[in-house]
Design a protein around this motif. Structure first.
Motif, mmCIF file in Angstrom:
data_model
loop_
_atom_site.group_PDB
_atom_site.id
_atom_site.type_symbol
_atom_site.label_atom_id
_atom_site.label_comp_id
_atom_site.label_asym_id
_atom_site.label_seq_id
_atom_site.Cartn_x
_atom_site.Cartn_y
_atom_site.Cartn_z
ATOM 1 N N PHE A 172 0.833 -1.207 0.000
ATOM 2 C CA PHE A 172 0.000 0.000 0.000
ATOM 3 C C PHE A 172 0.865 1.253 0.000
ATOM 4 O O PHE A 172 0.655 2.175 -0.798
ATOM 5 N N GLU A 173 1.857 1.293 0.884
ATOM 6 C CA GLU A 173 2.696 2.477 0.987
ATOM 7 C C GLU A 173 3.485 2.706 -0.295
ATOM 8 O O GLU A 173 3.614 3.844 -0.760
ATOM 9 N N ARG A 174 3.995 1.624 -0.890
ATOM 10 C CA ARG A 174 4.747 1.775 -2.134
ATOM 11 C C ARG A 174 3.839 2.269 -3.261
ATOM 12 O O ARG A 174 4.209 3.174 -4.024
ATOM 13 N N ALA B 132 2.935 5.876 -2.656
ATOM 14 C CA ALA B 132 4.070 6.769 -2.901
ATOM 15 C C ALA B 132 4.234 7.032 -4.396
ATOM 16 O O ALA B 132 4.474 8.169 -4.821
ATOM 17 N N GLU B 133 4.102 5.994 -5.210
ATOM 18 C CA GLU B 133 4.218 6.163 -6.658
ATOM 19 C C GLU B 133 3.095 7.057 -7.185
ATOM 20 O O GLU B 133 3.334 7.958 -7.995
ATOM 21 N N ALA B 134 1.870 6.807 -6.719
ATOM 22 C CA ALA B 134 0.741 7.633 -7.156
ATOM 23 C C ALA B 134 0.859 9.054 -6.609
ATOM 24 O O ALA B 134 0.522 10.022 -7.292
ATOM 25 N N GLY B 135 1.358 9.174 -5.381
ATOM 26 C CA GLY B 135 1.525 10.492 -4.785
ATOM 27 C C GLY B 135 2.517 11.348 -5.538
ATOM 28 O O GLY B 135 2.343 12.571 -5.657
ATOM 29 N N THR B 136 3.571 10.727 -6.056
ATOM 30 C CA THR B 136 4.554 11.470 -6.847
ATOM 31 C C THR B 136 3.898 12.070 -8.088
ATOM 32 O O THR B 136 4.145 13.232 -8.439
ATOM 33 N N VAL B 137 3.053 11.294 -8.751
ATOM 34 C CA VAL B 137 2.343 11.804 -9.928
ATOM 35 C C VAL B 137 1.377 12.913 -9.522
ATOM 36 O O VAL B 137 1.264 13.942 -10.200
ATOM 37 N N THR C 134 -8.314 0.091 -4.671
ATOM 38 C CA THR C 134 -9.155 0.871 -3.763
ATOM 39 C C THR C 134 -8.348 1.587 -2.694
ATOM 40 O O THR C 134 -8.577 2.768 -2.410
ATOM 41 N N ASP C 135 -7.384 0.892 -2.071
ATOM 42 C CA ASP C 135 -6.653 1.508 -0.963
ATOM 43 C C ASP C 135 -5.805 2.692 -1.417
ATOM 44 O O ASP C 135 -5.701 3.703 -0.708
ATOM 45 N N VAL C 136 -5.218 2.602 -2.603
ATOM 46 C CA VAL C 136 -4.408 3.721 -3.106
ATOM 47 C C VAL C 136 -5.304 4.904 -3.465
ATOM 48 O O VAL C 136 -4.965 6.064 -3.173
ATOM 49 N N CYS D 26 8.181 10.942 -3.234
ATOM 50 C CA CYS D 26 7.175 10.943 -2.186
ATOM 51 C C CYS D 26 7.622 9.990 -1.076
ATOM 52 O O CYS D 26 7.574 8.766 -1.248
ATOM 53 N N ASP D 27 8.074 10.544 0.030
ATOM 54 C CA ASP D 27 8.543 9.751 1.165
ATOM 55 C C ASP D 27 7.703 10.123 2.378
ATOM 56 O O ASP D 27 7.802 11.230 2.900
ATOM 57 N N PHE D 28 6.872 9.180 2.815
ATOM 58 C CA PHE D 28 5.980 9.467 3.933
ATOM 59 C C PHE D 28 6.703 9.477 5.271
ATOM 60 O O PHE D 28 6.229 10.076 6.228
#
Length: 305
Positions: free
Chosen positions: A21-23, A26-31, A212-214, A275-277
């Motif tokens: 989920f976090e990975r 993070a990929e989607a968050g960067t976009v 869904t979770d992302v 994106c690093d949480f």
């Protein structure tokens, strides 16, 4: 005894799911961060578009004219002009070997997004040609999410915000995140896990490129970006149980990382390159941390109210 023996395995599974989920987020968050930077002026003032009578007041019939009305309503919540010339191209599923089907779509072939989305384009006059799978057209949840994705893809094309080289999957994901950035997370979340019941039984249709979770995590980011806590609470009340649980987990994830949340709220484009949480922050650091960290108690408020 058996429960004790199974506990470590269950814990390992939970940890692996959390890592995935976090990975993925993070990929989607960067976009998302990149689009917040590139499309900032387009997305200013965006709010959640909810599947309710306030945002969708039109009486929609299951007809080409009715579906075009729905598409133009979706487009009206983006910077695109809802009056731009467009036409719908209806795509029918391949004939089944046994010839059976049912209206729910649970028996027929799956209308996977990628089968249709790659057909979006313009004709010789520059008018949009928007493909629609007939099985999606008959399902209100699937068709609104489909049009939300199309609006995201159309915005990217209009703003020339796509990189020169993308795979089909990257294109799908990027347009979906653009749709989230426009406020369509509620529509996409609803379609990310749809239970279909038909004569051949029950199956789950995943009508989105992202899980869904992302999508739930991106919805929380959007709420922080646009200070739309009220919309996040309203959205949760309109979702099914699976999506509600995913949203609760996403809210809890960010509530334990107030330093990241503070940085993101201050500058959403700060996660454009990476994106690093960061790790979970302990109770005391969250209670007695910096004043900047204390500003992002908002996700906790989302969960409580």
């Amino acid at each position: 005894m058996s429960r004790i023996m199974e506990a470590p395995h269950d814990r390992d599974l939970e940890l692996e799911e959390a890592r995935l989920f976090e990975r993925g987020l993070a990929e989607a968050g960067t976009v998302y961060g990149e689009l917040a930077l590139t499309l900032g002026e387009y997305l200013e003032g965006a709010t959640f578009v909810l599947p309710n009578n306030e945002h969708f007041p039109d009486a929609i019939e299951l007809s080409p004219e009715g579906l075009e009305t729905l598409l133009r309503r979706v487009i009206s919540y983006t910077p695109l002009s809802e009056d731009d010339p467009l036409s719908l191209q209806f795509i029918r599923p391949e004939e089944q070997e046994d010839g059976k089907s049912c209206s729910s779509g649970a028996c027929g072939p799956a209308a996977t997004p990628g089968n249709v989305r790659g057909l979006l384009g313009r004709d010789g006059n520059g008018d949009w040609i928007v493909p629609v799978h007939v099985q999606d057209a008959a399902n209100p949840v699937r068709i609104t999410a489909h049009f939300a994705w199309m609006a995201g893809a159309m915005l990217l094309a209009t703003a020339d915000a796509n990189p020169p080289r993308m795979s089909a999957q990257e294109y799908e994901v990027r347009a979906e995140i653009a749709a989230v950035a426009c406020g369509f997370a509620p529509l996409l979340l609803a379609a990310s896990h749809v239970v279909l019941k038909g004569c051949s039984g029950v199956r789950v249709h995943h009508g989105t490129a992202l899980p869904t979770d992302v999508l739930a995590g991106l919805a929380v980011l959007f709420a922080a970006h646009h200070n739309d806590a009220r919309g996040l609470r309203q959205m949760k009340g309109l979702l099914e149980a699976t999506q509600q649980e995913a949203l609760d987990r996403a809210v809890a994830f960010f509530a334990k990382r107030p330093s990241f949340s503070a940085r993101f709220r201050a500058d959403p484009s700060s996660i454009a390159l990476h994106c690093d949480f960061g790790p979970e922050e302990g109770l005391f650091s969250r209670l007695f941390g910096s004043s900047a960290s204390s500003e992002v108690a908002a996700p906790v408020a989302f969960a409580r109210r």
